[in-house]
Scaffold this active site. Sequence first.
Site, PDB file in Angstrom:
ATOM      1  N   THR A 621      -3.386  -2.051   3.503  1.00 24.12           N
ATOM      2  CA  THR A 621      -3.358  -1.704   5.093  1.00 24.12           C
ATOM      3  C   THR A 621      -3.228  -0.187   4.766  1.00 24.12           C
ATOM      4  O   THR A 621      -3.555   0.604   5.067  1.00 24.12           O
ATOM      5  CB  THR A 621      -2.364  -2.341   5.500  1.00 24.12           C
ATOM      6  OG1 THR A 621      -1.537  -2.294   4.429  1.00 24.12           O
ATOM      7  CG2 THR A 621      -2.995  -3.398   6.227  1.00 24.12           C
ATOM      8  N   CYS A 622      -2.290   0.426   3.572  1.00 27.11           N
ATOM      9  CA  CYS A 622      -1.985   1.839   3.440  1.00 27.11           C
ATOM     10  C   CYS A 622      -3.552   2.095   3.181  1.00 27.11           C
ATOM     11  O   CYS A 622      -3.579   3.428   3.402  1.00 27.11           O
ATOM     12  CB  CYS A 622      -1.456   1.403   2.004  1.00 27.11           C
ATOM     13  SG  CYS A 622       0.285   1.069   2.358  1.00 27.11           S
TER      14      CYS A 622
END
Length: 708
Positions: A621-622
């Site tokens: 997700t980063c």
Amino acid sequence: AGSGHGSTSEGDTFQMTTDILVALAASQAHLDMVRSELMRVLVSLVTDIESSLAKCEIMTAEPSTLETRFLRVVRALAEVFKEALKKMPEKELKIEEFLDAAKIDTLWGALDRTLDRLADTEVIATPAQRLLSLGVAPSAMRTEAASGLSEETKAHFASNVQAAPPKPLLNRLLPLIEAFFVLHDGAKEAEQDKQDKEDKKKAKDQEEAQIASGTPVAAGAKVFEEVDEVSFVEKSRLGQFCKRHRRPLNALIKQTPGLLSKSFNPLLKHMSMCLDFDNKRANFRAQLRSRRMESRYETIRLRVRRSEIFMDSYHQLRQRSSEEMRAKIQVQFQNEEGIDAGGVGKEWYTALARESFNPNYALFIQAGGKACTYHPNAMSYFNQDHLQFFQFIGRIVGKAIHDGQNLEAWFTRGFYKHMLGKKVIPADLEAFDPEYFSNLKWMLDHDITGIVELHFCAESDELGRQKIVDLKPNGRNLPVTNENKHEYIQLMAEHKMTNSVRQQIDAFLKGLHEIVPPEMLSLFDDKELELLISGLPDIDVEDLKANTEYHNYTPQSEQVQWFWKVMSEFTQEQRAWFLQFATGTTRVPVEGFKGLVGMRGPQKFSIHRAYGADRLPSAHTCFNQLDLPDYPSEDVLREKLLQAVRDGHEASALHEKEDRLLDHSWRASRAEATVLIERERRYGGSKQQAPARAHACAIASSPQTTGR
């Protein structure tokens, strides 16, 4: 009571009979006679129902009075034993022994097997934790892509299109399920859980006292150990039944919501994690409506300037009581004509939520590199009214939940957990500061002896002034070692996400709980709470496709073509879950997907080739990154992608922690490779030691909180 089985006259007659039996059971002279008669009837019903269920067809099951009679006998039995125990406590009567003699467990086994036969699409009226827009009934949900779904997907996810009623056999089983809950209410196991929590709290207090005295905690303590807990209720027959038959239970509740306040109450009270999101939300709304009817206050009328919407709203609402805040709010913007029939109020909520994150108020900071995700600002005290403002924002969030309004407000996982009164764990640090989380992960996985030079304190630069906070007494003089690093990671995570903003969190929660009691919010998990507050986004698949990068795939790759076809068939609810799975939030940037932000700044969505057709897709997700295995067919890809998205929402905190650590494990290796370039300039040491030292520097120089 419950589902209201049988005619009114039959119910009245049986209730009268039950009252007579209960009165007789209060006498020792008649108790044995009552028990004997109930045993005879119960054994006969158990035998007859077992035989009948074995012959039933799912779609053609005829209505039967056997199950209804059984439910009534069970209720009478429960009342008889309750009254007998009250009148003759010295007898130590146990209903369990009576039920064992009646061999009722064989009936529960037959019920299990029959419910297992119903694990099909019509029973799955509500997929687990389905996303719903607030205020929209599930039966009204329709999707534009429904006509393009494959027959298999339509069958499996039929409830995303419309709610299918439970099949005849399931409705016939309802009295048996109600009887099960009568005899398995979870009260005894809940008491065990309560005692267990008290014992653990005492142990925790002793550990904190040990830390306060300067004595180190036992070496090798596990940082994530708290998420492993399984309650006595979950391990009980009640817990196992609810988890095994989650889908048919939710289908029945969707059909008859009132069950949760009556015969299905043990499920709501002790096993709410088995309820689908829309059933939770419907029950939550029902409770709010009940509370709203108790409020007799007049409409609150606000007159605000758009340019000063935050301060004008704050001054006009700050003196209102929590009861007054339950009343309707009508808004008028100064120098603008128009009557608030709902639209102006929605606009007010939207504008006020945005203004709450105005950097000029210094109340929140952007977290995790995500431009729309916020966490309380540890330095908000530079605003002398900051705690009053946090309380006000908490009230606005509570009021929005109360009114069914969606806010453009997205917070970190840790902050949602604080709203729910749940423990924040080090794994939640990823959403707040992913780079620092990665460094702590490296520290956890490697021997830091002679490499890391940290102490049990946190340092921060506050407008040019260095601030040092001890994580434990005299922490600035206590070095971090390989033996006590677990304690350091735990304390540092608590400091960053909780202790450094404790006053701000408490003020916010005070305002929130004035409007919505914490016991009502506790029904949800952190992801569900985000949906409750922020609602669902409108996700344009074509826009996402136009702003996607590929690694070891091309736009013409079969798997990529299948992926976009499946995405176009997804409902808005499923797309929202996918977006949260892949980017960490359900929010689409104002400028569209070209405005996606990752850890490095602007960062488009990307699809990377992964290997292993038996694996599920994974996400980082980063980096807004999806790892998509090279599946052999479109059907396999659809199945795996749907499972990954669904499991990502339903997974326990332990599974979330494991996935997050896997997501970041490769980043530590990348950091090690990067510092090889630095080693000669900064350290001049061996190739083996340089990466480790660089990680120590990375940990020590985190931009927000560092160890000394």
